[in-house]
Design a protein around this motif. Structure first.
Motif, short mmCIF file in Angstrom:
data_model
loop_
_atom_site.label_atom_id
_atom_site.label_comp_id
_atom_site.label_asym_id
_atom_site.label_seq_id
_atom_site.Cartn_x
_atom_site.Cartn_y
_atom_site.Cartn_z
N TYR B 43 7.04 9.65 -15.91
CA TYR B 43 7.11 9.71 -14.45
C TYR B 43 6.25 8.62 -13.82
O TYR B 43 6.67 7.96 -12.86
CB TYR B 43 6.67 11.09 -13.94
CG TYR B 43 7.77 12.13 -14.06
CD1 TYR B 43 9.00 11.96 -13.41
CD2 TYR B 43 7.60 13.28 -14.83
CE1 TYR B 43 10.01 12.90 -13.52
CE2 TYR B 43 8.61 14.23 -14.94
CZ TYR B 43 9.82 14.04 -14.30
OH TYR B 43 10.82 14.97 -14.41
N ASN B 44 5.08 8.40 -14.38
CA ASN B 44 4.21 7.38 -13.77
C ASN B 44 4.72 5.96 -14.03
O ASN B 44 4.67 5.11 -13.15
CB ASN B 44 2.77 7.60 -14.22
CG ASN B 44 2.18 8.83 -13.56
OD1 ASN B 44 2.07 8.89 -12.33
ND2 ASN B 44 1.88 9.86 -14.34
N ASP B 45 5.25 5.75 -15.23
CA ASP B 45 5.90 4.45 -15.51
C ASP B 45 7.04 4.19 -14.52
O ASP B 45 7.16 3.11 -13.93
CB ASP B 45 6.54 4.45 -16.91
CG ASP B 45 5.51 4.23 -18.02
OD1 ASP B 45 4.33 3.98 -17.69
OD2 ASP B 45 5.90 4.32 -19.20
N TYR B 46 7.88 5.21 -14.38
CA TYR B 46 9.09 5.03 -13.58
C TYR B 46 8.76 4.85 -12.10
O TYR B 46 9.39 4.04 -11.41
CB TYR B 46 10.04 6.21 -13.79
CG TYR B 46 10.55 6.35 -15.23
CD1 TYR B 46 10.56 5.25 -16.10
CD2 TYR B 46 11.02 7.56 -15.72
CE1 TYR B 46 11.01 5.37 -17.40
CE2 TYR B 46 11.49 7.69 -17.02
CZ TYR B 46 11.48 6.59 -17.87
OH TYR B 46 11.93 6.71 -19.14
N LEU B 47 7.76 5.60 -11.63
CA LEU B 47 7.33 5.40 -10.24
C LEU B 47 6.81 3.98 -10.04
O LEU B 47 7.10 3.34 -9.03
CB LEU B 47 6.26 6.43 -9.86
CG LEU B 47 6.80 7.81 -9.53
CD1 LEU B 47 5.68 8.85 -9.55
CD2 LEU B 47 7.50 7.82 -8.17
N ASP B 48 6.06 3.50 -11.03
CA ASP B 48 5.55 2.12 -10.94
C ASP B 48 6.71 1.11 -10.91
O ASP B 48 6.68 0.13 -10.18
CB ASP B 48 4.63 1.80 -12.13
CG ASP B 48 3.28 2.51 -12.01
OD1 ASP B 48 3.00 3.04 -10.91
OD2 ASP B 48 2.54 2.55 -13.00
N ALA B 53 9.60 -2.76 -7.35
CA ALA B 53 10.79 -3.38 -6.77
C ALA B 53 10.51 -3.96 -5.39
O ALA B 53 11.10 -4.96 -5.00
CB ALA B 53 11.93 -2.35 -6.69
N GLU B 54 9.60 -3.33 -4.68
CA GLU B 54 9.27 -3.82 -3.34
C GLU B 54 8.64 -5.21 -3.40
O GLU B 54 9.08 -6.13 -2.71
CB GLU B 54 8.34 -2.85 -2.62
CG GLU B 54 7.91 -3.35 -1.25
CD GLU B 54 7.49 -2.22 -0.33
OE1 GLU B 54 8.38 -1.55 0.23
OE2 GLU B 54 6.27 -2.01 -0.16
N GLU B 55 7.63 -5.35 -4.27
CA GLU B 55 6.97 -6.67 -4.39
C GLU B 55 7.91 -7.69 -5.01
O GLU B 55 7.86 -8.87 -4.70
CB GLU B 55 5.72 -6.58 -5.28
CG GLU B 55 4.65 -5.64 -4.77
CD GLU B 55 4.02 -4.84 -5.91
OE1 GLU B 55 3.78 -5.44 -6.98
OE2 GLU B 55 3.82 -3.61 -5.73
N GLN B 56 8.76 -7.22 -5.91
CA GLN B 56 9.67 -8.15 -6.58
C GLN B 56 10.71 -8.73 -5.61
O GLN B 56 11.27 -9.79 -5.87
CB GLN B 56 10.38 -7.43 -7.74
CG GLN B 56 9.44 -7.15 -8.92
CD GLN B 56 10.00 -6.10 -9.87
OE1 GLN B 56 10.96 -5.39 -9.54
NE2 GLN B 56 9.41 -6.00 -11.05
N MET B 83 7.19 10.48 -2.78
CA MET B 83 6.14 9.61 -3.33
C MET B 83 6.42 8.15 -3.00
O MET B 83 5.51 7.39 -2.65
CB MET B 83 6.03 9.82 -4.83
CG MET B 83 5.62 11.26 -5.17
SD MET B 83 5.30 11.45 -6.93
CE MET B 83 6.60 12.56 -7.40
N LEU B 84 7.69 7.78 -3.08
CA LEU B 84 8.05 6.39 -2.78
C LEU B 84 7.82 6.08 -1.31
O LEU B 84 7.42 4.97 -0.94
CB LEU B 84 9.52 6.13 -3.15
CG LEU B 84 9.87 6.26 -4.63
CD1 LEU B 84 11.38 6.08 -4.82
CD2 LEU B 84 9.11 5.24 -5.47
N ALA B 85 8.08 7.07 -0.47
CA ALA B 85 7.94 6.84 0.97
C ALA B 85 6.51 6.47 1.33
O ALA B 85 6.29 5.65 2.24
CB ALA B 85 8.37 8.09 1.74
N LYS B 89 6.41 0.21 1.60
CA LYS B 89 6.37 -0.03 3.05
C LYS B 89 7.69 -0.62 3.58
O LYS B 89 7.98 -0.51 4.77
CB LYS B 89 5.25 -1.04 3.37
CG LYS B 89 3.86 -0.47 3.25
CD LYS B 89 3.51 0.39 4.47
CE LYS B 89 2.26 1.24 4.23
NZ LYS B 89 2.56 2.64 3.87
N ARG B 90 8.44 -1.29 2.73
CA ARG B 90 9.56 -2.08 3.22
C ARG B 90 10.90 -1.64 2.67
O ARG B 90 11.89 -1.57 3.40
CB ARG B 90 9.33 -3.56 2.86
CG ARG B 90 10.46 -4.50 3.27
CD ARG B 90 10.26 -5.92 2.73
NE ARG B 90 10.15 -5.99 1.29
CZ ARG B 90 11.18 -6.00 0.45
NH1 ARG B 90 12.41 -5.95 0.90
NH2 ARG B 90 10.99 -6.06 -0.85
#
Lengths: 271, 406
Positions: B43-48, B53-56, B83-85, B89-90
């Protein structure tokens, strides 16, 4: 009455039926396998003794009414209307499996309409320690032999091999024509609509069965793998004027597996 | 082109004999096999991976809902979205979707999506799905009611978002006396609606009529997709009288990038086969009545006809031929992607960058390379259109299946 496959109308709904023979009427309610599609030996034999009627339930073959119904009690009400439309005062009713469940609901809800009741390997009630097998979880296309074992005393017999053939060479589907597969899908969808959850029973039915006034014969195949003989005993306890007869050489489908023994029992009981 | 990173959140470390021991990866694989310590890592890997994806530079992320299986450990995508929300930010957060018939009452979906839309300040895309066949076994919900429940749930949710409450809803399955959820969505009038489909014409018509977006369910041969999207565009044009906007269509595909085609395949193949052999079996289990028998027959035929479904792949060549995954150097992937996306006419590319047993670092690197090396090439050939998306019509006047309740 000539033996025929015909259509009848009940409150604007088309009902497809097998009908034929003379004498007192016998209403036969079929199971999920639609064994009333054609004139099979058991139906021929019954038509020799009775004015045999085997209507297809709503959603089976080209019978109407599925959209209007959600509960087996709705189908029972539909058959109460059917009995009225036929002009019968009271009628002997026999039901196999899913049809046995309908017959039990019909006899409990409309006891005045049922002269005699025959339940054959009927679903409809639930024994917590001996649950009905989840028919819907069997992948028939991949594992037809599982269905054969569940339903037949002799899973390798000609009839089970014909009803649930193995996949065609190299394929993953049973070796049946498209229309046949489509029809079976339709029928299973109709059964599922009424009995997906609670699985193949009505938890309220045991509380109604004492209302059955008709003398009742409960016929069961000893090797029924879907709904065990414990259910025959349970129905026997719940229905006041009833007795149980076990056919040692049958599974879930005595009218198809052992038609002679089945007919003999019905004839002796119904008269 | 808009680019989304789609995550399934699979179980990565199934025992080697899993497939021999268990007929299905869905509904029934014993949950004693689930190791919570591994679960914590996953779960923590996948959330990361999703947050990265945002920074990428992805435009959005996609998550979805599945129950009781090893393929996707996301029974509640709304919890992941929450959690993603707060961690992003973008990026847009596409929840594709909630399996509407599994929520009772379906106002729950309207409430949770609106909460998420408020927290994320309008970044939610609402996916609505009927749910996979296996979910109906896992939840003991009647598959024969799947379509009608979906329909009513859709009307309840969209009613909740477009009509002043409280109002009553009187359907066959749901009878709600006071539909009036607080909060309402941040976006006006409501989030974009995405609906996945596997080729059923009824679904395409439903989506086309409402100007929603159609997302093809993956794992089919590329030609099957091309046919389906052509059909969707045709329904928009011929039946509904408008040209489908590219962003009304999305293509979902496993994607992998490395230095060369050979290297990409060598690094990727084991994870693909793990996915195909260990995670997919049972995905197509479907209860009686789940689709109309005619649709079910059409699906069966598609599956029967040789190379349409991913499980027909026995060697890597089959995978390449059907484009069941886009794998290769950045140039190869970009070139194939552009070719297919052009044919299909889609304006959304949904990539699965972590697949099967692929480890965290490799998945991160894969998505990063896609964003850095593939996206610019694709966007050069297929720039995002400036045209606004058509206005959505949740309750079309000419809806043939219009509920009495409206």
């Amino acid at each position: 009455m000539e033996k025929e496959i015909a259509h009848f109308e009940v409150r604007g709904r088309k009902v497809r039926e097998l009908r034929g023979g003379d004498g007192a009427p016998l209403l036969y309610l079929h199971g999920a396998g639609a064994e009333n599609e054609f004139w099979l030996p058991f139906a021929d034999a019954l038509a020799e003794r009775y004015a045999f009627h085997a209507p297809s339930h709503p959603g089976f073959l080209d019978s109407d009414g599925l959209d209007e119904m959600r509960l087996v009690a709705d189908i029972a009400a539909h058959y109460a209307d059917y009995i009225d439309a036929k002009g019968w005062d009271r009628v002997a009713v026999a039901g196999l499996s899913f049809g046995g469940w309908i017959a039990a609901e019909l006899a409990a809800r409309y006891p005045e309409k049922v002269a005699k009741l025959v339940l054959v390997d009927a679903v409809g009630i639930w024994i917590h320690d001996d649950p009905i097998v989840d028919l819907f979880a069997i992948d028939v296309a991949r594992f037809p032999e599982r269905m054969r074992r569940l339903l037949f005393a002799d899973p390798k017999g000609a009839l089970p091999m014909m009803a649930f053939p193995d996949a065609a060479e190299g394929g993953d589907l049973p070796d049946l024509p498209d229309e046949e597969i489509l029809k079976q899908m339709n029928h299973m969808a109709a059964v599922a609509k009424f009995s997906w959850n609670p699985l193949l029973h009505n938890p309220r039915l045991p509380g109604l069965l004492h209302r059955i006034s008709a003398e009742t014969l409960i016929i069961w195949g000893k090797h029924d793998g879907l709904v065990s003989t414990a259910y025959a005993k349970a129905y026997g306890k719940l229905i006041p004027n009833s007795r149980v007869e076990i056919i040692d050489s049958a599974g879930h489908l005595p009218p198809l597996e052992t038609p002679d023994l089945f007919i003999e029992k019905v004839a002796k009981f119904v008269g | 082109m808009k680019h989304f990173l789609f995550h399934l959140m699979p179980y990565r470390d199934l025992p080697a004999d899993f497939s021999e021991k268990h007929e299905s990866s869905w509904i029934w694989p014993p949950n004693s096999l689930f190791d919570p310590k591994k679960g914590a890592v996953y779960y923590n890997d996948y959330l990361d991976e999703l947050c990265a994806a945002e920074e990428q530079g992805f435009d959005g992320v996609c998550i979805n809902e599945h129950h009781q299986n090893v393929y996707g450990l996301m029974p509640s995508p709304n919890i992941i979205a929450a959690m993603l929300a707060v961690r992003t930010k973008r990026v847009r957060i596409a929840i594709v979707g909630n399996a509407l018939p599994l929520y009772n009452p379906p106002t729950r979906v309207a409430e949770e999506m609106a909460m998420l839309d408020c927290v994320s300040e309008g970044r939610i895309i609402t996916g609505m799905v009927i749910g996979g066949g296996p979910e109906y076994y896992s939840f003991s919900v009647n598959g024969a009611e799947a379509r009608t429940r979906f329909r009513e749930a859709h009307d309840i949710i969209m009613g909740a978002w477009t009509k002043p409450g409280p109002f009553p809803f009187y359907g066959e399955h749901y009878k709600l006396r006071y539909v009036n959820p607080w909060p309402r969505p941040y976006q006006t009038p409501h989030p974009r609606i995405w609906i996945p489909g596997a080729g059923s014409i009824e679904t395409m018509e439903f989506v086309a009529k409402r100007r929603y977006a159609y997302m093809g369910i993956p794992y089919f041969h590329i030609d099957f997709f091309k046919k389906n999207y052509a059909m969707f565009r045709e329904i928009c044009e011929k039946k509904e009288g408008y040209k489908a906007h590219p962003e009304q269509m999305g293509l979902l595909m496993p994607i992998y990038i490395s230095d060369t085609d050979e290297k990409a395949r060598a690094e990727y193949e084991e994870h693909f086969w793990y996915f195909q052999q260990k995670l997919l079996p049972g995905l197509l289990t479907s209860p009686p009545g789940y689709t109309s028998p005619v649709s079910a027959m059409r699906t069966l035929k598609a599956l029967r006809s040789g190379d349409t479904w991913i499980n027909s792949c026995h060697k890597w060549d089959d995978v390449e031929k059907g484009c069941f995954a886009l794998v290769g150097s950045a140039e190869t992937v970009a070139q194939k992607l552009v070719e297919h996306a052009k044919d299909i006419g889609c304006g959304n590319m949904l990539g699965l960058f972590q697949l099967g047993s692929m480890p965290h670092e490799q998945a991160l690197e894969n998505a990063a390379r896609y964003a850095k090396e593939v996206m610019p090439l694709v966007n050069k050939s297929l720039p995002a259109t400036k045209e606004p998306l058509p206005k959505m019509v949740p309750f079309p006047a000419d809806d043939p299946l219009k509920q009495a309740a409206q």
